[in-house]
Design a protein around this motif. Structure first.
Motif, short mmCIF file in Angstrom:
data_model
loop_
_atom_site.label_atom_id
_atom_site.label_comp_id
_atom_site.label_asym_id
_atom_site.label_seq_id
_atom_site.Cartn_x
_atom_site.Cartn_y
_atom_site.Cartn_z
N HIS A 273 -27.20 -8.47 -0.56
CA HIS A 273 -26.50 -9.46 0.27
C HIS A 273 -27.33 -10.73 0.36
N PHE A 274 -26.65 -11.82 0.69
CA PHE A 274 -27.30 -13.12 0.81
C PHE A 274 -26.86 -13.75 2.14
N TRP B 184 -22.12 -13.71 7.16
CA TRP B 184 -21.25 -12.93 6.26
C TRP B 184 -20.26 -13.89 5.61
N ASP B 185 -20.75 -14.97 5.03
CA ASP B 185 -19.85 -15.94 4.40
C ASP B 185 -20.16 -16.14 2.92
N ILE B 186 -20.91 -15.19 2.36
CA ILE B 186 -21.26 -15.23 0.94
C ILE B 186 -20.93 -13.86 0.34
N PRO B 187 -20.27 -13.82 -0.80
CA PRO B 187 -20.02 -12.52 -1.45
C PRO B 187 -21.33 -11.79 -1.73
N TYR B 188 -21.23 -10.48 -1.85
CA TYR B 188 -22.40 -9.64 -2.13
C TYR B 188 -22.13 -8.82 -3.38
N ILE B 189 -23.20 -8.25 -3.93
CA ILE B 189 -23.11 -7.50 -5.19
C ILE B 189 -23.62 -6.09 -4.95
N GLY B 190 -22.87 -5.13 -5.47
CA GLY B 190 -23.29 -3.74 -5.39
C GLY B 190 -23.34 -3.11 -6.77
N THR B 191 -24.00 -1.97 -6.84
CA THR B 191 -24.08 -1.22 -8.10
C THR B 191 -23.17 0.00 -7.99
N LEU B 192 -22.60 0.35 -9.13
CA LEU B 192 -21.63 1.44 -9.16
C LEU B 192 -21.65 2.05 -10.55
N SER C 76 -16.78 -10.61 3.51
CA SER C 76 -16.89 -9.58 4.54
C SER C 76 -16.55 -8.21 3.96
N ARG C 77 -16.82 -7.17 4.72
CA ARG C 77 -16.50 -5.81 4.28
C ARG C 77 -15.00 -5.59 4.16
N SER D 65 -12.90 -7.85 3.00
CA SER D 65 -12.38 -8.64 1.88
C SER D 65 -12.13 -7.74 0.68
N PRO D 66 -11.15 -8.07 -0.15
CA PRO D 66 -10.91 -7.26 -1.34
C PRO D 66 -12.03 -7.46 -2.37
N ARG D 67 -12.16 -6.49 -3.25
CA ARG D 67 -13.12 -6.58 -4.34
C ARG D 67 -12.75 -7.76 -5.22
N ILE D 68 -13.73 -8.59 -5.54
CA ILE D 68 -13.50 -9.76 -6.38
C ILE D 68 -13.42 -9.35 -7.84
N ALA D 69 -14.38 -8.54 -8.27
CA ALA D 69 -14.41 -8.12 -9.68
C ALA D 69 -15.46 -7.05 -9.89
N GLU D 70 -15.38 -6.39 -11.05
CA GLU D 70 -16.42 -5.49 -11.55
C GLU D 70 -16.84 -6.00 -12.91
N THR D 71 -18.10 -5.73 -13.25
CA THR D 71 -18.63 -6.18 -14.53
C THR D 71 -19.76 -5.25 -14.96
N ASP D 72 -20.06 -5.26 -16.25
CA ASP D 72 -21.20 -4.51 -16.79
C ASP D 72 -22.49 -5.32 -16.72
N SER D 73 -22.40 -6.58 -16.33
CA SER D 73 -23.52 -7.50 -16.42
C SER D 73 -23.99 -7.99 -15.05
#
Length: 134
Positions: free
Chosen positions: A57-58, A68-76, A86-87, A89-97
């Motif tokens: 998170h940032f 809580w006004d910046i998107p965050y990145i998780g690993t999956l 925010s928690r 909010s819908p998922r923006i995207a998934e990526t391999d990178s």
């Protein structure tokens, strides 16, 4: 970068590297890569980083309660997802990178974002109201 933000990045980098070397979780290596890539991005490096549940998170401020006004990145499962800000909010995207995930966050930074404010979200909001004459 303030000493507080620099120290937070150092701690997260060190912790992610240690977890990568010692944990058997399949999320440890992708998370360590994510932290390295995010810290290398100047626009994110000036923000306060914090982690939880294999997410990076940032915040625009350095103390709890964070913004809580910046998107965050998780690993999956070896992939990355970008959500938020925010928690709810819908998922923006998934990526391999990790780089692509970081770029998605940078593209969605609020205007005039950074450097991180020394204080809490409430103190930042009061400062911004005063600065903007509201």
């Amino acid at each position: 970068m303030t000493p507080t933000v620099e120290a937070a990045w150092h701690k997260i980098l060190t912790t992610a590297d240690e977890r990568h070397r010692t944990e058997t979780s399949p999320l440890a290596a992708p998370f360590a890569e994510l932290v390295l890539v995010a810290q290398a991005e100047p626009l994110l490096r000036q923000l306060y980083p914090w982690t939880g549940m294999w997410e990076l998170h940032f915040s625009r401020c350095t103390e709890v309660r964070h913004t809580w006004d910046i998107p965050y990145i998780g690993t999956l499962d070896g992939r990355y997802y970008v959500e938020g800000p925010s928690r709810t909010s819908p998922r923006i995207a998934e990526t391999d990178s990790a780089r692509a995930a970081v770029a998605m966050v940078v593209d969605r930074l609020p205007p005039g974002c950074g450097p991180a404010f020394i204080g809490s979200a409430e103190e930042l909001a009061a400062y911004e109201r005063e600065r903007d004459g509201r």
